[in-house]
Design a protein around this motif. Structure first.
Motif, mmCIF file in Angstrom:
data_model
loop_
_atom_site.group_PDB
_atom_site.id
_atom_site.type_symbol
_atom_site.label_atom_id
_atom_site.label_comp_id
_atom_site.label_asym_id
_atom_site.label_seq_id
_atom_site.Cartn_x
_atom_site.Cartn_y
_atom_site.Cartn_z
ATOM 1 N N GLY A 162 8.828 42.110 -12.510
ATOM 2 C CA GLY A 162 8.701 41.646 -11.137
ATOM 3 C C GLY A 162 8.842 42.887 -10.273
ATOM 4 O O GLY A 162 8.832 44.021 -10.772
ATOM 5 N N ILE A 163 8.999 42.702 -9.000
ATOM 6 C CA ILE A 163 9.205 43.857 -8.115
ATOM 7 C C ILE A 163 10.139 43.444 -6.978
ATOM 8 O O ILE A 163 10.047 42.314 -6.470
ATOM 9 C CB ILE A 163 7.849 44.392 -7.584
ATOM 10 C CG1 ILE A 163 8.040 45.702 -6.791
ATOM 11 C CG2 ILE A 163 7.112 43.343 -6.762
ATOM 12 C CD1 ILE A 163 6.719 46.430 -6.484
ATOM 13 N N GLY A 192 14.594 37.157 -12.349
ATOM 14 C CA GLY A 192 14.127 36.941 -10.979
ATOM 15 C C GLY A 192 13.366 35.625 -10.929
ATOM 16 O O GLY A 192 13.092 35.009 -11.968
ATOM 17 N N SER A 193 12.989 35.199 -9.746
ATOM 18 C CA SER A 193 12.311 33.903 -9.622
ATOM 19 C C SER A 193 10.839 33.984 -10.021
ATOM 20 O O SER A 193 10.250 33.005 -10.482
ATOM 21 C CB SER A 193 12.453 33.374 -8.196
ATOM 22 O OG SER A 193 12.152 34.401 -7.274
ATOM 23 N N THR A 194 10.232 35.166 -9.874
ATOM 24 C CA THR A 194 8.783 35.275 -10.101
ATOM 25 C C THR A 194 8.342 34.896 -11.525
ATOM 26 O O THR A 194 7.349 34.185 -11.670
ATOM 27 C CB THR A 194 8.289 36.690 -9.733
ATOM 28 O OG1 THR A 194 8.822 37.028 -8.447
ATOM 29 C CG2 THR A 194 6.776 36.760 -9.678
ATOM 30 N N PRO A 195 9.038 35.348 -12.586
ATOM 31 C CA PRO A 195 8.516 35.030 -13.925
ATOM 32 C C PRO A 195 8.791 33.605 -14.422
ATOM 33 O O PRO A 195 8.291 33.241 -15.489
ATOM 34 C CB PRO A 195 9.232 36.038 -14.843
ATOM 35 C CG PRO A 195 10.245 36.728 -14.041
ATOM 36 C CD PRO A 195 10.198 36.244 -12.644
ATOM 37 N N PHE A 233 16.285 47.302 -12.405
ATOM 38 C CA PHE A 233 17.189 47.620 -11.291
ATOM 39 C C PHE A 233 17.063 49.110 -10.949
ATOM 40 O O PHE A 233 18.019 49.747 -10.519
ATOM 41 C CB PHE A 233 18.634 47.236 -11.617
ATOM 42 C CG PHE A 233 19.000 45.826 -11.217
ATOM 43 C CD1 PHE A 233 18.663 45.312 -9.969
ATOM 44 C CD2 PHE A 233 19.718 45.008 -12.086
ATOM 45 C CE1 PHE A 233 19.011 44.015 -9.594
ATOM 46 C CE2 PHE A 233 20.078 43.715 -11.718
ATOM 47 C CZ PHE A 233 19.720 43.218 -10.472
ATOM 48 N N TYR A 239 22.002 37.689 -16.545
ATOM 49 C CA TYR A 239 20.585 37.596 -16.923
ATOM 50 C C TYR A 239 20.430 37.062 -18.347
ATOM 51 O O TYR A 239 19.409 36.465 -18.679
ATOM 52 C CB TYR A 239 19.915 38.956 -16.745
ATOM 53 C CG TYR A 239 19.630 39.268 -15.268
ATOM 54 C CD1 TYR A 239 19.730 38.300 -14.291
ATOM 55 C CD2 TYR A 239 19.237 40.539 -14.883
ATOM 56 C CE1 TYR A 239 19.456 38.577 -12.952
ATOM 57 C CE2 TYR A 239 18.954 40.835 -13.544
ATOM 58 C CZ TYR A 239 19.070 39.836 -12.591
ATOM 59 O OH TYR A 239 18.786 40.110 -11.271
ATOM 60 N N THR A 294 19.017 44.927 -2.206
ATOM 61 C CA THR A 294 18.905 44.149 -3.452
ATOM 62 C C THR A 294 20.068 43.170 -3.578
ATOM 63 O O THR A 294 19.873 42.012 -3.974
ATOM 64 C CB THR A 294 18.862 45.117 -4.663
ATOM 65 O OG1 THR A 294 17.695 45.927 -4.533
ATOM 66 C CG2 THR A 294 18.825 44.375 -5.982
ATOM 67 N N ASP A 324 17.183 44.338 -17.686
ATOM 68 C CA ASP A 324 18.423 44.707 -16.997
ATOM 69 C C ASP A 324 19.462 43.603 -17.071
ATOM 70 O O ASP A 324 19.168 42.475 -17.496
ATOM 71 C CB ASP A 324 18.119 45.068 -15.529
ATOM 72 C CG ASP A 324 17.262 44.026 -14.824
ATOM 73 O OD1 ASP A 324 17.026 42.956 -15.392
ATOM 74 O OD2 ASP A 324 16.824 44.285 -13.692
HETATM 75 N N1 GLP Z 1 16.446 42.950 -11.345
HETATM 76 C C1 GLP Z 1 15.580 41.955 -10.826
HETATM 77 C C2 GLP Z 1 14.157 42.466 -10.861
HETATM 78 O O1 GLP Z 1 13.756 42.641 -12.218
HETATM 79 C C3 GLP Z 1 13.223 41.502 -10.150
HETATM 80 O O2 GLP Z 1 11.901 41.962 -10.235
HETATM 81 C C4 GLP Z 1 13.651 41.369 -8.710
HETATM 82 C C5 GLP Z 1 12.736 40.487 -7.882
HETATM 83 O O3 GLP Z 1 13.082 39.139 -8.051
HETATM 84 P P1 GLP Z 1 12.229 37.918 -7.528
HETATM 85 O O4 GLP Z 1 11.174 37.688 -8.555
HETATM 86 O O5 GLP Z 1 13.217 36.783 -7.486
HETATM 87 O O6 GLP Z 1 11.693 38.271 -6.198
HETATM 88 O O7 GLP Z 1 14.955 40.825 -8.706
HETATM 89 C C6 GLP Z 1 15.980 41.511 -9.424
HETATM 90 O O8 GLP Z 1 16.437 42.554 -8.638
#
Ligand code: GLP
Length: 263
Positions: free
Chosen positions: A132-133, A37-40, A141, A80, A161, A67
């Motif tokens: 992340g969430i 995801g983009s957050t980390p 997931f 991923y 999603t 995942d």
């Molecule tokens: N499977 C991943 C999650 O692990 C992640 O937390 C989520 C949020 O992503 P973002 O950080 O880009 O908002 O995206 C995906 O669905």
């Protein structure tokens, strides 16, 4: 649950990276649970910088990702596995054979899920899991309705999603609707869990996680059961919390205590 509310996404990434840096300084052969995801991404940049500055090494580390899309090989730019290589593994001193991502191209995904659980167990379990969430409260997931004790398995993605993640795929590109994900029970087994969330579009999910009921309707609410779960969020993601001031007060008290104890 420890709730750390910081001013912006840069502070969230820095705080999160420091938790991982301390973990690796304390235990050089840590088993890390990682997220996409983009957050980390900015947190990973912090870890790369710390590795280049020789503050930490990944040479004894094993990693397990949460995942993977089912149906994508690791060489696919939207997989991923590819993301992790690009964002972290290619830039640090890790032995790539010790980095594990659920196999999206497994011939028998059901057996592969069982195998992933066994690999985590054989590694001694996850010391610290990054999360992340999703806007609907998903972790990994594990979409709403996921069993709170679930293990690694194949999960169908919700329309929300799929739509949220469509930004990573070209308009006419195949976007998987299935995934392999660690279960909520798998995540809860990690010794420590660190969830990052930034931006107003995560505010409802964070409210449900922290102040809502423990429910499969918000998979992240399962973290209420964890002994050592830390939520590191920015002001925007915290904006719908009713008791925001109280959480800030607790955190200030925590910091005082830690300083007094020299920790
Ligand atoms: N499977 C991943 C999650 O692990 C992640 O937390 C989520 C949020 O992503 P973002 O950080 O880009 O908002 O995206 C995906 O669905």
């Amino acid at each position: 649950m420890q709730i750390v509310i910081l001013k912006d996404s840069a502070s969230v990434a820095e705080y999160g990276a420091n938790i991982f840096i301390k973990q690796l300084q304390k235990k050089a052969d840590s088993v890390l649970g990682l997220a996409t995801g983009s957050t980390p991404v900015s947190l990973y940049q912090g870890l790369i910088a710390a590795n280049k500055a020789k503050q930490i090494s990944f040479s004894g580390v094993k990693t397990f990702n949460l995942d993977e899309y089912l149906g994508l090989e690791g060489t696919h730019p939207q997989s991923y596995r590819y993301f992790m290589n690009e964002q972290l593994f290619d830039h640090i001193d890790i032995d790539k054979s010790q980095t594990f991502v659920p196999p999206g191209d497994a011939e028998n995904p059901i057996e592969a899920c069982q195998g992933y659980e066994e690999q985590i167990k054989a590694a001694g379990g996850i010391d610290i899991q990054l999360l992340g969430i999703g806007r609907n409260g998903h972790i990994g997931f594990n979409e709403p309705s996921s069993g709170l004790m679930s293990r690694t398995r194949v999960k169908t993605l919700t329309k929300a999603t799929i739509d949220d993640n469509a930004r990573f795929f070209a308009v006419d590109e195949y976007q998987p609707h299935l995934s392999i994900t660690m279960g909520i029970g798998t995540i809860l087994d990690a010794k420590k869990v660190v969830l990052l969330a930034t931006g107003e579009n995560k505010a409802d999910a964070i409210k449900a996680t922290v102040e809502g009921a423990l429910t499969a309707a918000c998979p992240a609410s399962a973290l209420q059961l964890h002994q050592d779960a830390v939520l590191v969020i920015d002001e925007a993601a915290a904006s719908k919390l009713a008791d925001c001031d109280f959480y800030k007060h607790i955190e200030a008290e925590n910091q005082n205590l830690m300083a007094k104890l020299g920790l």
